[in-house]
Design an enzyme around this catalytic site. Structure first.
Site, PDB file in Angstrom:
ATOM      1  N   LYS A 109      48.073  38.267  44.951  1.00  0.00           N
ATOM      2  CA  LYS A 109      48.264  39.382  44.025  1.00  0.00           C
ATOM      3  C   LYS A 109      49.645  39.969  44.254  1.00  0.00           C
ATOM      4  CE  LYS A 109      45.909  43.559  42.355  1.00  0.00           C
ATOM      5  NZ  LYS A 109      44.731  44.423  42.507  1.00  0.00           N
ATOM      6  N   LEU A 182      38.121  33.441  44.666  1.00  0.00           N
ATOM      7  CA  LEU A 182      36.730  33.266  44.244  1.00  0.00           C
ATOM      8  C   LEU A 182      36.704  32.340  43.037  1.00  0.00           C
ATOM      9  CD1 LEU A 182      35.601  37.018  44.448  1.00  0.00           C
ATOM     10  CD2 LEU A 182      35.401  35.257  46.215  1.00  0.00           C
ATOM     11  N   ASP A 228      37.698  53.354  40.199  1.00  0.00           N
ATOM     12  CA  ASP A 228      38.014  52.649  38.949  1.00  0.00           C
ATOM     13  C   ASP A 228      36.989  51.549  38.699  1.00  0.00           C
ATOM     14  OD1 ASP A 228      39.400  52.073  36.610  1.00  0.00           O
ATOM     15  OD2 ASP A 228      40.759  50.671  37.588  1.00  0.00           O
ATOM     16  N   ASN A 233      36.397  45.183  36.990  1.00  0.00           N
ATOM     17  CA  ASN A 233      36.735  45.132  38.408  1.00  0.00           C
ATOM     18  C   ASN A 233      35.584  44.636  39.263  1.00  0.00           C
ATOM     19  OD1 ASN A 233      39.277  46.135  37.870  1.00  0.00           O
ATOM     20  ND2 ASN A 233      38.651  48.261  38.123  1.00  0.00           N
ATOM     21  N   ASP A 245      39.797  44.820  43.179  1.00  0.00           N
ATOM     22  CA  ASP A 245      40.734  45.860  42.720  1.00  0.00           C
ATOM     23  C   ASP A 245      40.391  47.214  43.332  1.00  0.00           C
ATOM     24  OD1 ASP A 245      42.080  44.021  41.220  1.00  0.00           O
ATOM     25  OD2 ASP A 245      41.131  44.552  39.323  1.00  0.00           O
TER      26      ASP A 245
END
Length: 463
Positions: A109, A182, A228, A233, A245
């Site tokens: 990421k 994943l 969030d 997510n 996230d």
């Protein structure tokens, strides 16, 4: 005489210095490039190529970090982009020899540094005890570095707890975060909950209950609020819900943690409401999450399956006629954790018993619901059993209308807020009429101007 000697010595030193300078100039003069000398103000040359990015994330500085991770044996091969978002892009890579025991595939990421769509990061960091010494949060690059470190630490805390599924974090370097990939077995990433195809309604309900249990485990065991949480997510991997996230996740001590928790519950209920299953009231879910001890719970507080069983047995289901208004009211409540969160104007209401703190509200809410339910049952049974008695009671109430009206008026006076902005139309009209009448009466007894002037002159002349 001494002064002349000093001037003589200075003159000799100057001539010898000039002689030395001339010798140095003859020796190295051919190496001086006079055509490159600039006698103007020096300017720093900035090349845009040093800051140019590919796919909004891959600039020369980030590529340097990726090469460093490759040299250290964490990454063996860097592949294409898997997904893009408002804050980062996720890339696929193969694990190296030193990838922390993870063999196979990795997800990298990389947070955006050039085009920052997500600019509201500070409110998720301010108030965090872990980042109390962080400085220069207004600098985008430094803020993103803190953001990446925050997600790495949150992921590690969730992964090490073992109670909530999450991808394993491997390494973090500035704006680059390396973690477990994943996949669904064919090289493609596992679907998000938004894109998952459910088998039947039972599976939808099972995932709904499991997510609520995970929200509690995040709060009670991992000491985190996702802040969030939504269908975007969460990932369905090996028939399990994985939480991803978590860069914006905060601890329960954060000033806005309860508001973030309420927002997460609202998002989860909003998504599953579209799927047409029975839901719980948001207030009851909120109580289920923050309550340290659950009434009547005999299972393991770290086991999601036991928590799901408790949810199904104990929590009442929201119906179209009951629960919708309660959710709207709960969303508008000002959540107060302790006396420190009360404003000055609320202390009087609190001392009078008209303002509940969050803990007392949560503790007493179930008792209030139970007592109100028992009261309704008692009224229903009494109505069914005694029809004549109810008629007698109605006649007695009609006979004592005067006292009841007075009590209702007193109740309205106590509970109704004061002020012009809370008046209805009739009260406003009456108040204006009373003001007009008062001014009219005042004008009748008003002293005329010329009479007033004469009185003033007389008083001055007497003085």
């Amino acid at each position: 005489m001494a002064l002349d000697d000093d001037f003589t010595r200075l003159e000799v030193a100057r001539e010898s210095g000039e002689h030395d300078n001339s010798r140095i100039l003859e020796k190295y003069g051919h190496k001086i490039k006079t055509d490159e000398l600039s006698f103007g103000k020096g300017k720093t040359s900035k090349d845009k190529a040093n800051r140019a990015t590919v796919e909004n994330v891959l600039d020369p500085r980030t590529i340097k970090f990726l090469r460093a991770l490759t040299k250290r044996g964490i990454i063996s091969e860097f592949n294409g982009c898997i997904s893009t978002g408002k804050e980062a892009n996720v890339y696929h890579a193969l694990a190296g020899e030193n990838a922390g025991g993870t063999s196979g595939e990795l997800a990298i990421k990389i947070y955006k540094t050039s085009i920052l769509v997500f600019k509201d990061r500070e409110r998720y960091v301010d108030g965090e005890f872990r980042f109390r010494n962080s400085r220069s949060q207004h600098n985008p690059r430094k803020m993103i570095k803190i953001w990446a470190e925050k997600e790495f630490r949150n992921l590690k805390r969730i992964y090490m707890s073992g109670v909530v599924p999450a991808p394993q974090p491997i390494e973090v370097k500035s704006n680059v975060l390396v973690m477990e990939f994943l996949d669904r077995g064919d090289g493609a990433p596992s679907p998000r909950l938004k894109d998952y195809l459910y088998k039947d309604e039972l599976e939808i309900a099972r995932y709904y209950y499991k997510i609520l249990a995970y929200i509690r485990l995040l709060y009670q065991v991992c000491r985190l609020v996702h802040a969030d949480l939504s269908e975007y997510n969460m990932v369905v991997h090996d028939s399990k819900i994985y939480i991803i996230d978590v860069s914006q996740s905060v601890e329960p001590q954060h000033p806005m943690s309860l508001d973030f928790l309420r927002m997460d519950i609202k998002n989860v209920n909003g998504y599953f409401e579209k799927l047409g299953i029975e839901l719980f009231q948001e207030r009851m879910i909120f109580q289920f999450v923050i309550a340290e001890n659950l009434e009547g719970f005999a299972g393991d507080y770290r086991n999601a399956d036991d928590l799901v069983e408790y949810l199904v047995e104990k929590l009442p289901v929201k119906t179209p006629t009951q629960g919708v208004d309660e959710d709207d009211i709960f969303r508008s409540l000002h959540l107060v954790r302790n006396l420190g969160g009360l404003e000055e104007r609320d202390f009087d209401r609190f001392t009078d018993g008209k303002f509940d703190l969050l803990k007392s509200l949560i503790a007493n809410d179930r008792e209030r619901n139970a007592s109100s339910q028992q009261e309704q049952e008692r009224i229903g049974t009494s109505d069914e059993s005694s029809g004549d008695d109810s008629d007698d009671e109605i006649s007695e109430i009609e006979c004592s209308n005067g006292s009841d009206d007075n009590s209702e008026d007193d109740f309205d006076k106590e509970t109704k807020p004061k002020g012009k902005k809370f008046e209805d139309k009739d009260e406003k009209r009456q108040r204006k009429q009373d003001v007009k009448e008062a001014k009219k009466e005042k004008r009748k007894n008003k002293v005329k101007k010329h009479v007033k002037k004469q009185l003033i002159k007389k008083t001055k002349s007497k003085k």
